[in-house]
Design an enzyme around this catalytic site. Sequence first.
Site, PDB file in Angstrom:
ATOM      1  N   GLU A 283       0.894  -1.407   0.158  1.00 51.92           N
ATOM      2  CA  GLU A 283       0.154  -0.088  -0.195  1.00 51.92           C
ATOM      3  C   GLU A 283       1.018   1.339  -0.206  1.00 51.92           C
ATOM      4  O   GLU A 283       1.396   2.130   1.477  1.00 51.92           O
ATOM      5  CB  GLU A 283      -1.109   0.287   1.483  1.00 51.92           C
ATOM      6  CG  GLU A 283      -2.259  -1.272   1.023  1.00 51.92           C
ATOM      7  CD  GLU A 283      -2.724  -0.953   2.680  1.00 51.92           C
ATOM      8  OE1 GLU A 283      -2.865  -0.311   2.695  1.00 51.92           O
ATOM      9  OE2 GLU A 283      -3.909  -1.694   2.126  1.00 51.92           O
ATOM     10  N   GLU A 375      -6.168  -6.969  -1.126  1.00 54.15           N
ATOM     11  CA  GLU A 375      -6.597  -7.421   0.183  1.00 54.15           C
ATOM     12  C   GLU A 375      -8.234  -6.404   0.953  1.00 54.15           C
ATOM     13  O   GLU A 375      -7.986  -5.594  -0.492  1.00 54.15           O
ATOM     14  CB  GLU A 375      -5.426  -6.508   1.141  1.00 54.15           C
ATOM     15  CG  GLU A 375      -5.745  -5.980   2.496  1.00 54.15           C
ATOM     16  CD  GLU A 375      -3.966  -5.430   3.200  1.00 54.15           C
ATOM     17  OE1 GLU A 375      -3.073  -5.716   3.154  1.00 54.15           O
ATOM     18  OE2 GLU A 375      -4.778  -4.697   4.028  1.00 54.15           O
TER      19      GLU A 375
HETATM   20  C1  IDC Z   1      -3.379  -3.954  10.300  1.00 55.75           C
HETATM   21  C2  IDC Z   1      -3.699  -5.179  11.174  1.00 55.75           C
HETATM   22  C3  IDC Z   1      -3.137  -4.943  12.690  1.00 55.75           C
HETATM   23  C4  IDC Z   1      -1.859  -3.993  12.524  1.00 55.75           C
HETATM   24  C5  IDC Z   1      -1.932  -3.233  11.791  1.00 55.75           C
HETATM   25  C6  IDC Z   1      -0.464  -2.644  11.626  1.00 55.75           C
HETATM   26  O1  IDC Z   1      -4.760  -5.519  11.161  1.00 55.75           O
HETATM   27  O2  IDC Z   1      -3.171  -6.253  13.904  1.00 55.75           O
HETATM   28  O3  IDC Z   1      -1.664  -3.742  13.812  1.00 55.75           O
HETATM   29  O4  IDC Z   1      -1.636  -3.522  10.504  1.00 55.75           O
HETATM   30  O5  IDC Z   1       0.924  -2.961  10.913  1.00 55.75           O
HETATM   31  C7  IDC Z   1      -4.141  -2.150   5.521  1.00 55.75           C
HETATM   32  C8  IDC Z   1      -2.798  -2.704   5.813  1.00 55.75           C
HETATM   33  C9  IDC Z   1      -2.848  -3.731   6.602  1.00 55.75           C
HETATM   34  C10 IDC Z   1      -3.393  -3.438   7.697  1.00 55.75           C
HETATM   35  C11 IDC Z   1      -4.726  -3.447   7.897  1.00 55.75           C
HETATM   36  C12 IDC Z   1      -5.924  -2.683   8.541  1.00 55.75           C
HETATM   37  O6  IDC Z   1      -2.548  -3.677   4.593  1.00 55.75           O
HETATM   38  O7  IDC Z   1      -1.084  -4.230   7.034  1.00 55.75           O
HETATM   39  O8  IDC Z   1      -3.624  -4.235   9.029  1.00 55.75           O
HETATM   40  N1  IDC Z   1      -5.514  -2.615   6.468  1.00 55.75           N
HETATM   41  O9  IDC Z   1      -5.714  -1.735   9.039  1.00 55.75           O
HETATM   42  N2  IDC Z   1      -4.669  -1.259   4.686  1.00 55.75           N
HETATM   43  C13 IDC Z   1      -5.748  -0.957   4.930  1.00 55.75           C
HETATM   44  C14 IDC Z   1      -6.251  -1.845   6.524  1.00 55.75           C
END
Ligand code: IDC
Length: 457
Positions: A283, A375
Amino acid sequence: MKRLLALLATGASTVGLTVLAGPPAQAATGCAAEYTITNQWEGGFQAGVKITNLGDPVSGWTLGFTLPDAGQKVVQGWNATWSQSGSRVTAGGADWNRTLSTGASTDLGFVGSFTGSNPAPTSFTFNGVTCTGSVTDPPTDPPATGTPTAVNGQLHVCGVHLCNQYDRPVQLRGMSTHGIQWFGPCYNDASLDALAQDWKSDLLRVAMYVQEDGYETDPAGFTARVNSLVDMAEARGMYAVIDFHTLTPGDPNYNLDRAKTFFSSVAARNAHKKNVIYEIANEPNGVSWAAVKSYAEQVIPVIRAADPDAVVIVGTRGWSSLGVSDGSNESEVVNNPVNATNIMYAFHFYAASHKDAYRAAVSRAAAQLPLFVSEFGTVSATGGGAVDRASSVAWLDLLDRLKIGYANWTYSDADEGSAAFRPGTCGGTDYSSSGVLTESGALLKSRISTADDFPTS
Ligand code: IDC
Protein backbone atom coordinates in the site's frame (compact mmCIF):
# COMPACT_ATOMS: atom_id res chain seq x y z
CA MET A 1 35.15 -38.92 -9.41
CA LYS A 2 36.08 -36.46 -6.72
CA ARG A 3 39.40 -34.73 -7.17
CA LEU A 4 41.51 -33.58 -4.30
CA LEU A 5 41.97 -29.91 -4.84
CA ALA A 6 43.39 -28.17 -1.87
CA LEU A 7 44.97 -28.96 1.41
CA LEU A 8 44.11 -26.59 4.14
CA ALA A 9 45.88 -25.96 7.37
CA THR A 10 43.83 -25.51 10.52
CA GLY A 11 43.49 -22.25 12.40
CA ALA A 12 43.03 -18.84 10.89
CA SER A 13 44.72 -19.69 7.65
CA THR A 14 43.32 -18.33 4.43
CA VAL A 15 45.39 -20.62 2.22
CA GLY A 16 44.03 -21.09 -1.24
CA LEU A 17 41.26 -18.50 -1.13
CA THR A 18 40.25 -17.64 -4.66
CA VAL A 19 38.47 -14.38 -5.12
CA LEU A 20 35.97 -14.67 -7.89
CA ALA A 21 33.80 -12.16 -9.59
CA GLY A 22 30.19 -12.11 -8.44
CA PRO A 23 27.27 -12.29 -10.83
CA PRO A 24 26.79 -9.40 -13.23
CA ALA A 25 24.65 -6.51 -12.02
CA GLN A 26 20.90 -7.27 -12.20
CA ALA A 27 21.51 -11.01 -12.55
CA ALA A 28 18.95 -13.02 -10.68
CA THR A 29 20.43 -14.95 -7.82
CA GLY A 30 19.25 -17.89 -5.81
CA CYS A 31 20.66 -21.11 -4.50
CA ALA A 32 20.04 -24.24 -2.52
CA ALA A 33 22.65 -25.95 -0.35
CA GLU A 34 22.48 -29.37 1.26
CA TYR A 35 25.05 -30.24 3.92
CA THR A 36 25.49 -33.87 4.93
CA ILE A 37 27.86 -35.33 7.48
CA THR A 38 28.73 -38.53 5.64
CA ASN A 39 31.03 -40.00 8.29
CA GLN A 40 32.15 -39.12 11.80
CA TRP A 41 34.74 -40.50 14.19
CA GLU A 42 36.52 -39.41 17.38
CA GLY A 43 37.51 -35.79 16.73
CA GLY A 44 36.97 -35.97 12.98
CA PHE A 45 34.32 -36.08 10.28
CA GLN A 46 33.65 -35.94 6.58
CA ALA A 47 30.98 -33.67 5.12
CA GLY A 48 29.51 -33.17 1.67
CA VAL A 49 27.86 -30.01 0.35
CA LYS A 50 25.63 -30.10 -2.70
CA ILE A 51 24.98 -26.64 -4.11
CA THR A 52 22.40 -25.85 -6.76
CA ASN A 53 22.30 -22.61 -8.70
CA LEU A 54 18.68 -21.41 -8.73
CA GLY A 55 19.49 -18.05 -10.33
CA ASP A 56 20.97 -16.90 -13.61
CA PRO A 57 23.94 -18.85 -14.99
CA VAL A 58 27.25 -18.05 -13.25
CA SER A 59 30.79 -18.36 -14.54
CA GLY A 60 32.30 -18.30 -11.08
CA TRP A 61 31.08 -18.82 -7.56
CA THR A 62 32.04 -18.73 -3.91
CA LEU A 63 30.22 -20.72 -1.28
CA GLY A 64 30.34 -19.39 2.27
CA PHE A 65 29.21 -20.81 5.61
CA THR A 66 29.99 -20.61 9.30
CA LEU A 67 30.93 -23.62 11.38
CA PRO A 68 28.85 -23.17 14.53
CA ASP A 69 31.31 -24.61 17.07
CA ALA A 70 34.66 -22.91 17.69
CA GLY A 71 36.46 -26.25 17.60
CA GLN A 72 35.35 -27.21 14.08
CA LYS A 73 38.01 -26.96 11.37
CA VAL A 74 38.20 -27.82 7.72
CA VAL A 75 41.30 -29.98 7.26
CA GLN A 76 41.20 -30.96 3.64
CA GLY A 77 38.64 -30.37 0.93
CA TRP A 78 37.86 -31.37 -2.63
CA ASN A 79 36.11 -30.08 -5.74
CA ALA A 80 36.70 -26.46 -4.66
CA THR A 81 39.39 -24.24 -3.24
CA TRP A 82 38.73 -24.28 0.48
CA SER A 83 39.78 -21.82 3.14
CA GLN A 84 38.83 -20.95 6.67
CA SER A 85 39.16 -17.75 8.66
CA GLY A 86 37.97 -18.07 12.22
CA SER A 87 34.74 -20.00 11.97
CA ARG A 88 33.98 -18.72 8.47
CA VAL A 89 34.58 -21.23 5.67
CA THR A 90 34.81 -20.32 1.99
CA ALA A 91 34.89 -22.62 -1.01
CA GLY A 92 35.57 -21.24 -4.49
CA GLY A 93 34.56 -23.09 -7.65
CA ALA A 94 37.26 -25.13 -9.36
CA ASP A 95 38.16 -24.95 -13.05
CA TRP A 96 35.72 -27.66 -14.01
CA ASN A 97 32.72 -26.63 -11.90
CA ARG A 98 32.93 -22.85 -11.66
CA THR A 99 30.42 -22.50 -14.51
CA LEU A 100 26.95 -23.46 -13.34
CA SER A 101 23.87 -23.00 -15.49
CA THR A 102 20.46 -22.36 -13.96
CA GLY A 103 19.38 -25.45 -12.07
CA ALA A 104 22.85 -27.07 -12.22
CA SER A 105 24.37 -28.66 -9.13
CA THR A 106 27.84 -29.56 -7.98
CA ASP A 107 29.07 -31.64 -5.07
CA LEU A 108 31.97 -30.67 -2.86
CA GLY A 109 33.21 -31.90 0.44
CA PHE A 110 35.85 -31.87 3.10
CA VAL A 111 37.37 -33.74 5.98
CA GLY A 112 37.13 -31.78 9.21
CA SER A 113 38.15 -31.97 12.83
CA PHE A 114 36.24 -30.93 15.92
CA THR A 115 36.84 -30.71 19.65
CA GLY A 116 33.41 -30.19 21.24
CA SER A 117 30.25 -30.88 19.30
CA ASN A 118 29.93 -31.12 15.53
CA PRO A 119 26.77 -29.25 14.52
CA ALA A 120 25.96 -28.58 10.86
CA PRO A 121 26.11 -25.00 9.57
CA THR A 122 22.65 -23.45 9.36
CA SER A 123 23.08 -20.94 6.55
CA PHE A 124 24.99 -20.84 3.27
CA THR A 125 25.77 -18.06 0.84
CA PHE A 126 26.44 -18.40 -2.87
CA ASN A 127 28.20 -15.36 -4.34
CA GLY A 128 27.12 -13.51 -1.23
CA VAL A 129 23.43 -14.37 -1.54
CA THR A 130 21.90 -16.45 1.21
CA CYS A 131 20.72 -19.82 -0.09
CA THR A 132 17.04 -20.18 0.69
CA GLY A 133 16.03 -22.68 -1.93
CA SER A 134 15.33 -26.30 -1.56
CA VAL A 135 15.69 -28.74 -4.41
CA THR A 136 14.29 -31.73 -2.60
CA ASP A 137 10.96 -30.42 -1.41
CA PRO A 138 8.22 -29.66 -2.03
CA PRO A 139 7.20 -32.83 -3.77
CA THR A 140 7.19 -32.24 -7.49
CA ASP A 141 4.00 -34.26 -7.91
CA PRO A 142 1.36 -32.32 -9.77
CA PRO A 143 -1.39 -31.05 -7.48
CA ALA A 144 -4.45 -33.20 -7.08
CA THR A 145 -6.88 -33.09 -9.99
CA GLY A 146 -9.51 -30.44 -9.74
CA THR A 147 -7.59 -28.04 -7.54
CA PRO A 148 -7.41 -24.39 -8.63
CA THR A 149 -3.80 -24.67 -9.83
CA ALA A 150 -4.36 -28.02 -11.55
CA VAL A 151 -7.32 -26.65 -13.52
CA ASN A 152 -5.93 -23.21 -14.33
CA GLY A 153 -2.16 -23.78 -14.55
CA GLN A 154 0.07 -20.81 -15.28
CA LEU A 155 -1.93 -17.58 -15.17
CA HIS A 156 -1.45 -14.51 -17.32
CA VAL A 157 -3.12 -11.17 -17.84
CA CYS A 158 -5.43 -10.96 -20.86
CA GLY A 159 -6.98 -7.56 -21.46
CA VAL A 160 -8.34 -6.44 -18.09
CA HIS A 161 -8.66 -9.97 -16.73
CA LEU A 162 -6.59 -12.67 -15.18
CA CYS A 163 -6.66 -15.64 -17.55
CA ASN A 164 -5.88 -19.30 -17.10
CA GLN A 165 -4.00 -21.76 -19.30
CA TYR A 166 -6.99 -21.88 -21.66
CA ASP A 167 -6.76 -18.11 -22.08
CA ARG A 168 -10.12 -17.68 -20.36
CA PRO A 169 -10.85 -15.18 -17.54
CA VAL A 170 -10.88 -16.50 -13.98
CA GLN A 171 -11.71 -14.98 -10.62
CA LEU A 172 -9.53 -16.23 -7.76
CA ARG A 173 -11.09 -16.00 -4.31
CA GLY A 174 -9.08 -16.49 -1.15
CA MET A 175 -7.54 -15.25 2.04
CA SER A 176 -4.54 -13.22 3.15
CA THR A 177 -2.38 -14.12 6.08
CA HIS A 178 -1.91 -11.54 8.79
CA GLY A 179 1.70 -10.38 9.21
CA ILE A 180 3.71 -13.60 9.21
CA GLN A 181 6.11 -12.06 11.78
CA TRP A 182 3.26 -12.03 14.29
CA PHE A 183 0.92 -14.84 13.30
CA GLY A 184 3.33 -17.53 12.10
CA PRO A 185 1.62 -20.23 14.23
CA CYS A 186 -1.59 -19.71 12.23
CA TYR A 187 0.02 -21.14 9.08
CA ASN A 188 0.54 -24.85 9.46
CA ASP A 189 -0.56 -28.07 7.77
CA ALA A 190 -3.91 -28.18 9.56
CA SER A 191 -4.88 -24.57 8.92
CA LEU A 192 -3.86 -24.72 5.26
CA ASP A 193 -5.69 -28.02 4.81
CA ALA A 194 -8.80 -26.27 6.14
CA LEU A 195 -8.24 -23.33 3.79
CA ALA A 196 -7.89 -25.57 0.74
CA GLN A 197 -10.48 -28.22 1.57
CA ASP A 198 -13.16 -26.61 3.74
CA TRP A 199 -12.93 -23.07 2.44
CA LYS A 200 -12.07 -24.27 -1.10
CA SER A 201 -9.83 -21.24 -1.31
CA ASP A 202 -8.09 -20.58 -4.61
CA LEU A 203 -5.24 -18.64 -3.10
CA LEU A 204 -3.22 -17.75 -0.07
CA ARG A 205 -1.74 -14.28 0.08
CA VAL A 206 1.45 -14.28 2.13
CA ALA A 207 1.75 -10.91 3.85
CA MET A 208 5.42 -10.36 4.56
CA TYR A 209 5.74 -7.01 6.29
CA VAL A 210 9.01 -5.28 5.50
CA GLN A 211 9.06 -3.03 8.56
CA GLU A 212 7.36 -3.59 11.95
CA ASP A 213 9.73 -6.48 12.89
CA GLY A 214 9.39 -7.97 9.42
CA TYR A 215 11.76 -8.70 6.53
CA GLU A 216 14.28 -5.95 7.31
CA THR A 217 15.14 -7.64 10.62
CA ASP A 218 15.95 -11.04 9.09
CA PRO A 219 15.95 -11.15 5.29
CA ALA A 220 17.08 -14.76 5.00
CA GLY A 221 14.63 -16.01 7.60
CA PHE A 222 11.61 -14.24 6.11
CA THR A 223 12.57 -15.27 2.58
CA ALA A 224 12.70 -18.89 3.71
CA ARG A 225 9.35 -18.59 5.50
CA VAL A 226 7.69 -17.12 2.41
CA ASN A 227 9.14 -19.90 0.25
CA SER A 228 7.85 -22.51 2.62
CA LEU A 229 4.33 -21.03 2.50
CA VAL A 230 4.51 -21.00 -1.31
CA ASP A 231 5.30 -24.71 -1.14
CA MET A 232 2.47 -25.39 1.32
CA ALA A 233 0.00 -23.60 -0.95
CA GLU A 234 1.34 -25.41 -4.02
CA ALA A 235 1.01 -28.82 -2.35
CA ARG A 236 -2.69 -28.04 -1.79
CA GLY A 237 -3.35 -26.71 -5.29
CA MET A 238 -3.65 -23.06 -4.25
CA TYR A 239 -2.04 -19.99 -5.79
CA ALA A 240 0.30 -17.98 -3.56
CA VAL A 241 0.49 -14.20 -3.73
CA ILE A 242 3.87 -13.11 -2.39
CA ASP A 243 3.05 -9.76 -0.78
CA PHE A 244 5.97 -7.41 -0.07
CA HIS A 245 3.94 -5.74 2.63
CA THR A 246 5.19 -2.18 2.65
CA LEU A 247 2.99 0.11 4.71
CA THR A 248 5.01 2.56 6.79
CA PRO A 249 6.87 4.38 5.33
CA GLY A 250 4.45 4.72 2.47
CA ASP A 251 7.00 5.43 -0.27
CA PRO A 252 7.95 2.01 -1.67
CA ASN A 253 11.25 3.48 -2.89
CA TYR A 254 12.38 3.48 0.74
CA ASN A 255 12.54 -0.32 0.34
CA LEU A 256 13.75 -0.44 -3.27
CA ASP A 257 17.03 -2.21 -2.55
CA ARG A 258 15.35 -4.67 -0.21
CA ALA A 259 12.68 -5.34 -2.83
CA LYS A 260 15.30 -6.08 -5.48
CA THR A 261 17.15 -8.46 -3.19
CA PHE A 262 14.00 -10.19 -2.00
CA PHE A 263 12.34 -10.56 -5.39
CA SER A 264 15.48 -11.71 -7.19
CA SER A 265 15.74 -14.48 -4.62
CA VAL A 266 12.09 -15.60 -4.45
CA ALA A 267 11.60 -15.29 -8.21
CA ALA A 268 14.65 -17.43 -8.99
CA ARG A 269 13.70 -19.98 -6.40
CA ASN A 270 10.06 -20.24 -7.52
CA ALA A 271 10.48 -19.65 -11.25
CA HIS A 272 9.54 -23.21 -12.20
CA LYS A 273 6.30 -23.11 -10.19
CA LYS A 274 2.96 -22.16 -11.70
CA ASN A 275 1.26 -21.02 -8.51
CA VAL A 276 3.13 -17.81 -7.73
CA ILE A 277 1.93 -14.22 -8.18
CA TYR A 278 4.19 -11.38 -7.04
CA GLU A 279 2.76 -8.31 -5.28
CA ILE A 280 5.56 -5.78 -5.17
CA ALA A 281 4.25 -3.07 -2.81
CA ASN A 282 1.26 -3.54 -0.54
CA GLU A 283 0.00 0.00 0.00
CA PRO A 284 1.91 3.04 -1.24
CA ASN A 285 0.75 6.14 0.65
CA GLY A 286 1.83 9.75 0.96
CA VAL A 287 3.64 9.39 -2.34
CA SER A 288 2.96 10.30 -5.96
CA TRP A 289 1.88 7.82 -8.61
CA ALA A 290 5.04 8.76 -10.53
CA ALA A 291 7.16 7.52 -7.63
CA VAL A 292 5.20 4.26 -7.39
CA LYS A 293 5.49 3.74 -11.14
CA SER A 294 9.25 4.37 -11.01
CA TYR A 295 9.59 1.78 -8.23
CA ALA A 296 7.55 -0.75 -10.22
CA GLU A 297 9.65 -0.22 -13.33
CA GLN A 298 12.78 -1.05 -11.34
CA VAL A 299 11.45 -4.07 -9.45
CA ILE A 300 9.51 -5.79 -12.26
CA PRO A 301 12.63 -6.35 -14.44
CA VAL A 302 14.34 -8.07 -11.52
CA ILE A 303 11.40 -10.49 -11.26
CA ARG A 304 11.21 -11.01 -15.02
CA ALA A 305 14.93 -11.81 -15.23
CA ALA A 306 14.33 -14.80 -12.99
CA ASP A 307 10.69 -15.71 -13.57
CA PRO A 308 9.62 -14.30 -16.95
CA ASP A 309 6.03 -15.52 -17.07
CA ALA A 310 4.58 -14.74 -13.63
CA VAL A 311 1.86 -12.17 -13.05
CA VAL A 312 2.92 -9.12 -11.01
CA ILE A 313 0.54 -6.94 -8.98
CA VAL A 314 1.46 -3.27 -8.58
CA GLY A 315 0.17 -1.30 -5.59
CA THR A 316 -1.54 2.02 -6.27
CA ARG A 317 -1.54 5.44 -4.62
CA GLY A 318 -3.56 6.14 -1.49
CA TRP A 319 -3.20 2.72 0.22
CA SER A 320 -3.89 0.94 -3.07
CA SER A 321 -7.11 2.85 -3.63
CA LEU A 322 -6.22 3.78 -7.24
CA GLY A 323 -5.58 7.21 -5.75
CA VAL A 324 -9.13 7.71 -4.49
CA SER A 325 -8.13 8.03 -0.81
CA ASP A 326 -5.73 10.83 -1.84
CA GLY A 327 -8.41 12.75 -3.72
CA SER A 328 -7.40 11.36 -7.10
CA ASN A 329 -8.77 8.48 -9.15
CA GLU A 330 -7.90 5.74 -11.62
CA SER A 331 -7.20 8.19 -14.44
CA GLU A 332 -3.68 8.83 -13.11
CA VAL A 333 -2.91 5.15 -13.80
CA VAL A 334 -4.88 4.90 -17.03
CA ASN A 335 -3.03 7.96 -18.40
CA ASN A 336 0.39 6.88 -17.16
CA PRO A 337 0.48 3.09 -16.83
CA VAL A 338 3.48 1.10 -15.66
CA ASN A 339 5.68 0.25 -18.59
CA ALA A 340 5.47 -3.53 -18.32
CA THR A 341 3.29 -6.38 -19.53
CA ASN A 342 1.50 -9.13 -17.62
CA ILE A 343 0.76 -6.87 -14.65
CA MET A 344 -2.32 -6.02 -12.64
CA TYR A 345 -3.05 -3.07 -10.35
CA ALA A 346 -4.00 -3.52 -6.70
CA PHE A 347 -7.21 -2.14 -5.30
CA HIS A 348 -7.79 -2.46 -1.54
CA PHE A 349 -10.87 -1.55 0.46
CA TYR A 350 -12.33 -1.88 3.96
CA ALA A 351 -16.07 -2.26 3.63
CA ALA A 352 -17.09 -0.15 6.65
CA SER A 353 -14.89 2.77 5.51
CA HIS A 354 -14.97 2.59 1.71
CA LYS A 355 -18.34 2.52 0.05
CA ASP A 356 -20.16 3.89 -2.99
CA ALA A 357 -17.52 6.33 -4.25
CA TYR A 358 -14.92 3.58 -4.12
CA ARG A 359 -17.24 1.05 -5.77
CA ALA A 360 -17.89 3.56 -8.52
CA ALA A 361 -14.15 4.00 -9.10
CA VAL A 362 -13.67 0.22 -9.33
CA SER A 363 -16.60 -0.12 -11.72
CA ARG A 364 -15.08 2.51 -14.02
CA ALA A 365 -11.49 1.31 -13.69
CA ALA A 366 -12.36 -2.33 -14.31
CA ALA A 367 -13.14 -1.51 -17.93
CA GLN A 368 -9.65 -0.11 -18.47
CA LEU A 369 -7.21 -1.68 -16.02
CA PRO A 370 -6.53 -5.24 -14.89
CA LEU A 371 -7.45 -5.07 -11.19
CA PHE A 372 -6.80 -7.45 -8.33
CA VAL A 373 -8.20 -6.91 -4.84
CA SER A 374 -5.18 -8.34 -3.08
CA GLU A 375 -6.48 -7.14 0.30
CA PHE A 376 -9.82 -6.08 1.71
CA GLY A 377 -11.61 -6.16 5.04
CA THR A 378 -15.23 -6.48 6.04
CA VAL A 379 -14.65 -3.91 8.80
CA SER A 380 -13.14 -0.43 9.08
CA ALA A 381 -9.73 0.55 7.69
CA THR A 382 -8.22 0.09 11.15
CA GLY A 383 -8.75 -3.65 10.71
CA GLY A 384 -11.13 -3.56 13.69
CA GLY A 385 -14.69 -2.67 14.55
CA ALA A 386 -17.88 -4.33 13.45
CA VAL A 387 -18.46 -6.19 10.21
CA ASP A 388 -20.36 -4.02 7.74
CA ARG A 389 -22.33 -6.83 6.19
CA ALA A 390 -24.29 -4.76 3.68
CA SER A 391 -21.22 -3.01 2.30
CA SER A 392 -19.19 -6.25 2.30
CA VAL A 393 -21.88 -8.08 0.34
CA ALA A 394 -22.22 -5.19 -2.12
CA TRP A 395 -18.45 -5.31 -2.68
CA LEU A 396 -18.30 -9.09 -3.09
CA ASP A 397 -21.21 -9.07 -5.52
CA LEU A 398 -19.47 -6.37 -7.55
CA LEU A 399 -16.17 -8.28 -7.62
CA ASP A 400 -17.96 -11.49 -8.66
CA ARG A 401 -19.76 -9.66 -11.44
CA LEU A 402 -16.53 -8.08 -12.73
CA LYS A 403 -14.55 -11.31 -12.21
CA ILE A 404 -12.02 -9.52 -10.04
CA GLY A 405 -9.95 -11.78 -7.79
CA TYR A 406 -9.63 -11.07 -4.08
CA ALA A 407 -7.90 -11.95 -0.82
CA ASN A 408 -9.54 -11.14 2.50
CA TRP A 409 -7.62 -9.73 5.47
CA THR A 410 -7.08 -11.99 7.49
CA TYR A 411 -6.79 -15.73 7.84
CA SER A 412 -5.67 -15.37 11.46
CA ASP A 413 -6.91 -15.30 15.02
CA ALA A 414 -5.91 -11.67 15.63
CA ASP A 415 -8.03 -9.96 18.25
CA GLU A 416 -9.70 -7.61 15.73
CA GLY A 417 -12.88 -7.71 13.67
CA SER A 418 -11.14 -8.44 10.37
CA ALA A 419 -9.73 -11.78 11.56
CA ALA A 420 -11.51 -14.93 10.40
CA PHE A 421 -10.82 -16.95 13.55
CA ARG A 422 -11.59 -16.28 17.17
CA PRO A 423 -8.60 -15.37 19.38
CA GLY A 424 -6.77 -18.49 20.53
CA THR A 425 -7.74 -20.63 17.53
CA CYS A 426 -4.17 -20.88 16.27
CA GLY A 427 -3.06 -22.33 19.60
CA GLY A 428 -5.21 -25.38 18.90
CA THR A 429 -5.75 -27.83 16.06
CA ASP A 430 -9.35 -27.09 15.03
CA TYR A 431 -9.64 -24.75 12.04
CA SER A 432 -12.75 -26.36 10.62
CA SER A 433 -15.66 -26.19 13.01
CA SER A 434 -18.02 -23.25 12.84
CA GLY A 435 -17.26 -22.43 16.49
CA VAL A 436 -13.78 -21.13 15.63
CA LEU A 437 -15.05 -18.60 13.08
CA THR A 438 -15.73 -14.93 13.70
CA GLU A 439 -18.58 -13.14 11.96
CA SER A 440 -16.16 -12.00 9.27
CA GLY A 441 -14.73 -15.52 8.91
CA ALA A 442 -18.19 -17.07 8.56
CA LEU A 443 -19.17 -14.57 5.88
CA LEU A 444 -16.00 -15.07 3.87
CA LYS A 445 -16.03 -18.84 4.20
CA SER A 446 -19.59 -18.91 2.88
CA ARG A 447 -18.58 -16.80 -0.12
CA ILE A 448 -15.25 -18.42 -0.95
CA SER A 449 -16.38 -22.04 -0.60
CA THR A 450 -19.02 -21.86 -3.34
CA ALA A 451 -18.06 -23.78 -6.49
CA ASP A 452 -15.61 -22.17 -8.87
CA ASP A 453 -16.58 -22.02 -12.51
CA PHE A 454 -13.12 -22.10 -14.07
CA PRO A 455 -13.38 -22.58 -17.85
CA THR A 456 -11.43 -25.59 -19.15
CA SER A 457 -11.54 -25.04 -22.86
C1 IDC B 1 -3.21 -3.95 10.30
C2 IDC B 1 -3.50 -5.12 11.20
C3 IDC B 1 -3.22 -4.73 12.61
C4 IDC B 1 -1.80 -4.18 12.71
C5 IDC B 1 -1.61 -3.05 11.74
C6 IDC B 1 -0.22 -2.47 11.81
O1 IDC B 1 -4.81 -5.55 11.01
O2 IDC B 1 -3.35 -5.84 13.48
O3 IDC B 1 -1.57 -3.73 14.01
O4 IDC B 1 -1.90 -3.48 10.45
O5 IDC B 1 0.59 -2.83 10.78
C7 IDC B 1 -4.12 -2.18 5.63
C8 IDC B 1 -2.80 -2.81 5.68
C9 IDC B 1 -2.72 -3.85 6.77
C10 IDC B 1 -3.50 -3.41 8.00
C11 IDC B 1 -4.97 -3.31 7.61
C12 IDC B 1 -5.89 -2.93 8.78
O6 IDC B 1 -2.40 -3.39 4.44
O7 IDC B 1 -1.36 -4.04 7.08
O8 IDC B 1 -3.36 -4.39 8.97
N1 IDC B 1 -5.10 -2.35 6.53
O9 IDC B 1 -5.55 -1.69 9.30
N2 IDC B 1 -4.55 -1.32 4.73
C13 IDC B 1 -5.79 -0.89 5.06
C14 IDC B 1 -6.15 -1.54 6.22
